[in-house]
Write an enzyme that holds these catalytic residues in place. Sequence first.
Site, PDB file in Angstrom:
ATOM      1  CG  ASP A   1      31.350  42.768  41.660  1.00 55.45           C
ATOM      2  OD1 ASP A   1      30.557  42.513  42.580  1.00 55.45           O
ATOM      3  OD2 ASP A   1      31.600  41.981  40.731  1.00 55.45           O
TER       4      ASP A   1
ATOM      5  CE1 TYR B   1      30.958  37.639  41.469  1.00 53.21           C
ATOM      6  CE2 TYR B   1      33.296  38.150  41.412  1.00 53.21           C
ATOM      7  CZ  TYR B   1      32.038  38.243  40.860  1.00 53.21           C
ATOM      8  OH  TYR B   1      31.860  38.937  39.696  1.00 53.21           O
TER       9      TYR B   1
ATOM     10  CD  GLU C   1      28.951  43.427  39.091  1.00 51.27           C
ATOM     11  OE1 GLU C   1      29.562  42.860  38.194  1.00 51.27           O
ATOM     12  OE2 GLU C   1      29.443  44.350  39.758  1.00 51.27           O
TER      13      GLU C   1
END
Length: 729
Positions: A105, A310, A9
């Site tokens: 993801d 993240y 991603e």
Amino acid sequence: MSKSVVIAEKPSVARDIARVLKCDKKGNGYLEGSKYIVTWALGHLVTLADPESYDVKYKKWNLEDLPMLPERLKLTVIKQTGKQFNAVKSQLLRKDVNEIIVATDAGREGELVARWIIDKVRINKPIKRLWISSVTDKAIKDGFANLKPGRAYDNLYASAVARSEADWYIGLNATRALTTRFNAQLNCGRVQTPTVAMIANREDEIKNFKAQTYYGIEAQTTNQLKLTWQDANGNSRSFNKEKIDGIVKGLDKHNATVMEIDKKQKKSFSPGLYDLTELQRDANKKFGYSAKETLNIMQKLYEQHKVLTYPRTDSRYISSDIVGTLPERLKACGVGEYRPLAHKVLQKPIKANKSFVDDSKVSDHHAIIPTEGYVNFSAFTDKERKIYDLVVKRFLAVLFPAFEYEQLTLRTKVGNETFIARGKTILHAGWKEVYENRFEDDDVTDDVKEQLLPRIEKGDTLTVKLIMQTSGQTKAPARFNEATLLSAMENPTKYMDTQNKQLADTLKSTGGLGTVATRADIIDKLFNSFLIEKRGKDIHITSKGRQLLDLVPEELKSPTLTGEWEQKLEAIAKGKLKKEVFISEMKNYTKEIVSEIKSSDKKYKHDNISTKSCPDCGKPMLEVNGKKGKMLVCQDRECGHRKNVSRTTNARCPQCKKKLELRGEGAGQIFACKCGYREKLSKFQERRKKESGNKADKRDVQKYMKQQKKEEEPLNNPFAEALKKLKFD
């Protein structure tokens, strides 16, 4: 030899995967090894096409052309990241590639990112899915050893497409209908509009609130002990003044007899690890940072400094595969002031308990925690340092033992009335040591304040020197600020007028209004479209916001619509409902909304018309409060001219230390403060130069001014291209 293309991603995740797969050869937008080619998206590279791509007439917004209901929605490449799309496309079309591995993801939106790229390229090669909740080397290796067939996620993909298409049909049609019907830019949607409605409802509660005076009784003893009266139900407040007056009068010349001393050993555990919303709330409460600002700071700590994991996560837990990496993470973050705390944790084996380790509560990403990367504080800005401090301290706190204390409750009788006192003795500081015992607790449940209790035994008589009536007033609900609005968006069920418990539960379990990744942008958009405004830290609804709620169909104002959608999207993801059935319902619903708006006899009134005329079209300019100051915008949405009148800066008033407002244009700009202080920009520049020891030059000042105007980092999302074309009135 055939190879597999891996689609990640983001570049940072792609680099992690490439390192594990030994893909060392750098190409244009990809990394290649002997078996794998790792490439990446940048969020969404592909989105749903604009209305004008179906018919040229949609370039102009006309009410009679609505609703826009193309039979099949088309995909288009987002111009901003077209170069990377072409890089991915070229790898997918290579003749030596026989397989595609989706490594975006692990969730609905991640599935959409990759599948839309594959669909747009029109490639038909076998697909496999990497489904992992963290990007450690071990997790990546295990994931590639257990790749799933792509078809296992077809229903999840269908659910993601259904959500995007429904937003397109309803969001774009409702916005165009409102805008053209009332000649004002009135954008709405299933997340934005209920959020504005919650703010309006809170303001109505405040407006309609009537304060009530309540009464209590306090007794003071000769040994400086304060005793608080309680009735038989444990209440220390009464709205009956005559009752309290009578009790006070009847207690004259009575002493207190100690009836009971209750000792309880208690434990309190650290608050959970941070997800993005909780971090945004704390950053707003402690530092006044907006949700968008906190996310941008987090992105830098994640991507540039590589010291935090993240940021766009909705989980406050880590998965079991992360536990083995905790010692390395502690060593990495255990520098400077954190060294003794990290060292203390590392003295013993780390116990993975359910309070912070739970695989079932980690979906796409685990909680925000430090990485194993080297920390260089000298490279951090002040704001980055503050956010990093929040995350590291919370990380350390969950690894510390519980805070243990002994709570002492003293129950006395004064005449026939009960009075109590409460105290606390700390046994083990536990996790509060991380916060130097200054952590703010929210566990106060009554009016009995803790105090230092003298040595007292059951049966003792305490001499009462004073009995006094106390009083206070009930308070109206507080206005939303960004911290509390984020909480309300995350859990809007208490704002729902519904008896459907299943619907409320679904909305709660699916994360409320918006997602952790979109809430900051939604709040920002509400500010930028002048539906809400800030006064100090408080958020107020504007006249435009009020009128929008009066003009939109009732269903769009309630979180219920999102709850119903999520129920159906969940059914699609589980294969229990066909996407086509859901989209058919959405098209019919779109027709109803547009029809209702078209037939409305209501009017939109601009009540903020200024005396200025637009320099482009000559029509009156509207005065609005933007997020960072006052603006003038043209009344005509087709024109869209706007200019800043004033904006709040980071410069501080030398008299009262509050933020200064910069007004005017060019050389005539002036700094102004609410306390009455005024200073020309030129004088401000001279003062800054003197204060910095004559080291400042024009470039320093320009850099400072540029910082005030700095734009937020762009984020690719499915509607970025469509929304950026909107003009706000």
